[in-house]
Design a protein around this motif. Sequence first.
Motif, PDB file in Angstrom:
ATOM      1  N   ASP A  82      97.386  39.064  -8.981  1.00 43.83           N
ATOM      2  CA  ASP A  82      96.340  38.066  -9.180  1.00 43.83           C
ATOM      3  C   ASP A  82      96.266  37.105  -7.993  1.00 43.83           C
ATOM      4  OD1 ASP A  82      98.667  36.638  -9.559  1.00 43.83           O
ATOM      5  OD2 ASP A  82      98.246  36.086 -11.638  1.00 43.83           O
ATOM      6  N   LYS A  83      95.363  36.135  -8.088  1.00 47.91           N
ATOM      7  CA  LYS A  83      95.174  35.164  -7.005  1.00 47.91           C
ATOM      8  C   LYS A  83      96.449  34.363  -6.743  1.00 47.91           C
ATOM      9  CE  LYS A  83      91.262  33.594  -8.786  1.00 47.91           C
ATOM     10  NZ  LYS A  83      90.107  32.729  -9.028  1.00 47.91           N
ATOM     11  N   LYS A  84      97.160  34.043  -7.789  1.00 47.71           N
ATOM     12  CA  LYS A  84      98.381  33.258  -7.648  1.00 47.71           C
ATOM     13  C   LYS A  84      99.427  34.017  -6.822  1.00 47.71           C
ATOM     14  CE  LYS A  84     101.478  30.702 -10.706  1.00 47.71           C
ATOM     15  NZ  LYS A  84     101.776  30.404 -12.094  1.00 47.71           N
ATOM     16  N   LEU A  85      99.598  35.299  -7.102  1.00 50.71           N
ATOM     17  CA  LEU A  85     100.547  36.129  -6.367  1.00 50.71           C
ATOM     18  C   LEU A  85     100.122  36.289  -4.910  1.00 50.71           C
ATOM     19  CD1 LEU A  85     103.022  38.033  -6.310  1.00 50.71           C
ATOM     20  CD2 LEU A  85     101.471  39.875  -6.943  1.00 50.71           C
ATOM     21  N   ILE A  86      98.855  36.591  -4.697  1.00 53.71           N
ATOM     22  CA  ILE A  86      98.356  36.799  -3.335  1.00 53.71           C
ATOM     23  C   ILE A  86      98.444  35.513  -2.520  1.00 53.71           C
ATOM     24  CG2 ILE A  86      96.280  37.312  -1.972  1.00 53.71           C
ATOM     25  CD1 ILE A  86      95.572  39.356  -4.210  1.00 53.71           C
ATOM     26  N   SER A  87      98.050  34.381  -3.102  1.00 58.44           N
ATOM     27  CA  SER A  87      98.113  33.117  -2.356  1.00 58.44           C
ATOM     28  C   SER A  87      99.560  32.735  -2.060  1.00 58.44           C
ATOM     29  CB  SER A  87      97.381  31.997  -3.098  1.00 58.44           C
ATOM     30  OG  SER A  87      97.966  31.764  -4.356  1.00 58.44           O
ATOM     31  N   GLY A  88     100.464  32.990  -2.993  1.00 58.31           N
ATOM     32  CA  GLY A  88     101.881  32.710  -2.748  1.00 58.31           C
ATOM     33  C   GLY A  88     102.438  33.580  -1.635  1.00 58.31           C
ATOM     34  N   ALA A  89     102.080  34.864  -1.641  1.00 57.87           N
ATOM     35  CA  ALA A  89     102.542  35.773  -0.598  1.00 57.87           C
ATOM     36  C   ALA A  89     101.982  35.370   0.765  1.00 57.87           C
ATOM     37  CB  ALA A  89     102.141  37.204  -0.941  1.00 57.87           C
ATOM     38  N   LEU A  90     100.711  34.965   0.792  1.00 56.39           N
ATOM     39  CA  LEU A  90     100.106  34.519   2.053  1.00 56.39           C
ATOM     40  C   LEU A  90     100.795  33.264   2.579  1.00 56.39           C
ATOM     41  CD1 LEU A  90      96.298  35.101   1.424  1.00 56.39           C
ATOM     42  CD2 LEU A  90      97.702  36.150   3.202  1.00 56.39           C
ATOM     43  N   LEU A  91     101.031  32.309   1.699  1.00 57.22           N
ATOM     44  CA  LEU A  91     101.717  31.079   2.107  1.00 57.22           C
ATOM     45  C   LEU A  91     103.113  31.378   2.630  1.00 57.22           C
ATOM     46  CD1 LEU A  91     100.637  28.359  -0.371  1.00 57.22           C
ATOM     47  CD2 LEU A  91     101.559  27.871   1.865  1.00 57.22           C
ATOM     48  N   PHE A  92     103.840  32.246   1.917  1.00 55.26           N
ATOM     49  CA  PHE A  92     105.182  32.623   2.343  1.00 55.26           C
ATOM     50  C   PHE A  92     105.130  33.266   3.728  1.00 55.26           C
ATOM     51  CE2 PHE A  92     108.516  35.770   2.868  1.00 55.26           C
ATOM     52  CZ  PHE A  92     109.648  35.065   2.530  1.00 55.26           C
ATOM     53  N   GLY A  93     104.218  34.213   3.927  1.00 53.29           N
ATOM     54  CA  GLY A  93     104.115  34.918   5.196  1.00 53.29           C
ATOM     55  C   GLY A  93     103.734  34.005   6.344  1.00 53.29           C
ATOM     56  N   ILE A  94     102.790  33.112   6.094  1.00 51.39           N
ATOM     57  CA  ILE A  94     102.382  32.169   7.137  1.00 51.39           C
ATOM     58  C   ILE A  94     103.549  31.254   7.506  1.00 51.39           C
ATOM     59  CG2 ILE A  94     100.901  30.167   7.612  1.00 51.39           C
ATOM     60  CD1 ILE A  94      98.737  31.656   5.908  1.00 51.39           C
ATOM     61  N   GLY A  95     104.242  30.736   6.505  1.00 53.08           N
ATOM     62  CA  GLY A  95     105.396  29.877   6.761  1.00 53.08           C
ATOM     63  C   GLY A  95     106.495  30.607   7.509  1.00 53.08           C
ATOM     64  N   TRP A  96     106.746  31.850   7.111  1.00 53.27           N
ATOM     65  CA  TRP A  96     107.778  32.653   7.767  1.00 53.27           C
ATOM     66  C   TRP A  96     107.409  32.893   9.224  1.00 53.27           C
ATOM     67  CZ3 TRP A  96     108.934  38.516   7.285  1.00 53.27           C
ATOM     68  CH2 TRP A  96     110.261  38.771   7.609  1.00 53.27           C
ATOM     69  N   GLY A  97     106.146  33.213   9.470  1.00 50.44           N
ATOM     70  CA  GLY A  97     105.698  33.472  10.832  1.00 50.44           C
ATOM     71  C   GLY A  97     105.708  32.230  11.712  1.00 50.44           C
ATOM     72  N   LEU A  98     105.322  31.098  11.152  1.00 55.87           N
ATOM     73  CA  LEU A  98     105.276  29.861  11.946  1.00 55.87           C
ATOM     74  C   LEU A  98     106.668  29.286  12.207  1.00 55.87           C
ATOM     75  CD1 LEU A  98     102.224  28.017  10.349  1.00 55.87           C
ATOM     76  CD2 LEU A  98     102.367  29.044  12.629  1.00 55.87           C
ATOM     77  N   ALA A  99     107.506  29.272  11.190  1.00 56.91           N
ATOM     78  CA  ALA A  99     108.815  28.630  11.317  1.00 56.91           C
ATOM     79  C   ALA A  99     109.923  29.600  11.695  1.00 56.91           C
ATOM     80  CB  ALA A  99     109.178  27.945  10.000  1.00 56.91           C
ATOM     81  N   GLY A 100     109.729  30.894  11.405  1.00 58.17           N
ATOM     82  CA  GLY A 100     110.791  31.858  11.669  1.00 58.17           C
ATOM     83  C   GLY A 100     111.896  31.790  10.631  1.00 58.17           C
ATOM     84  N   LEU A 101     111.599  31.160   9.526  1.00 59.53           N
ATOM     85  CA  LEU A 101     112.577  31.019   8.444  1.00 59.53           C
ATOM     86  C   LEU A 101     111.919  31.301   7.107  1.00 59.53           C
ATOM     87  CD1 LEU A 101     114.316  27.670   9.443  1.00 59.53           C
ATOM     88  CD2 LEU A 101     115.430  29.895   9.363  1.00 59.53           C
ATOM     89  N   CYS A 102     112.692  31.828   6.185  1.00 59.01           N
ATOM     90  CA  CYS A 102     112.256  31.900   4.797  1.00 59.01           C
ATOM     91  C   CYS A 102     113.318  31.169   3.979  1.00 59.01           C
ATOM     92  CB  CYS A 102     111.993  33.337   4.350  1.00 59.01           C
ATOM     93  SG  CYS A 102     113.385  34.448   4.374  1.00 59.01           S
TER      94      CYS A 102
END
Length: 146
Positions: A82-102
């Motif tokens: 759903d939208k909640k899962l997709i938006s969470g995955a996008l946020l996680f991926g963007i954060g991981w890519g920008l910061a280099g951390l999860c």
Amino acid sequence: MFRLVALLSGFIFGMGMMVSGMVNPAKVIGFLDVFGQWDPSLAFVMGGALLIFVPGYFLAIRQQQQPILADQFCLPQTRKIDKKLISGALLFGIGWGLAGLCPGPAVTAIGSGALPISLFVISMLVGMRLVNLFNTSSNRTVAAER
């Protein structure tokens, strides 16, 4: 006993993150830079983790009625995308890519005392709190509309 096993598991996880280099943002960004100077070493870390996890997961689910240290398995109740899962995955991926951390490696690396890592963890905690507040208020709104 449960807390001791949880502590030991967290310690082993943290050591694995440090040994593998996943707490080093430069190494993670090198892994994510597939069109530049790509560093494939973290792919081997992830592959090795999956080689251990996948058979263990299916063995545990098929062979055991319940976990050793809990009353029941805590598995997702839905496979709905759903939208909640997709938006969470996008946020996680963007954060991981920008910061280099999860989150896992960030919490592990906070012991280094590096200011950027501390700011990342603080931002992560604030974001988690905001999502929790948003979800709680959304649930109240939906309930009030009924």
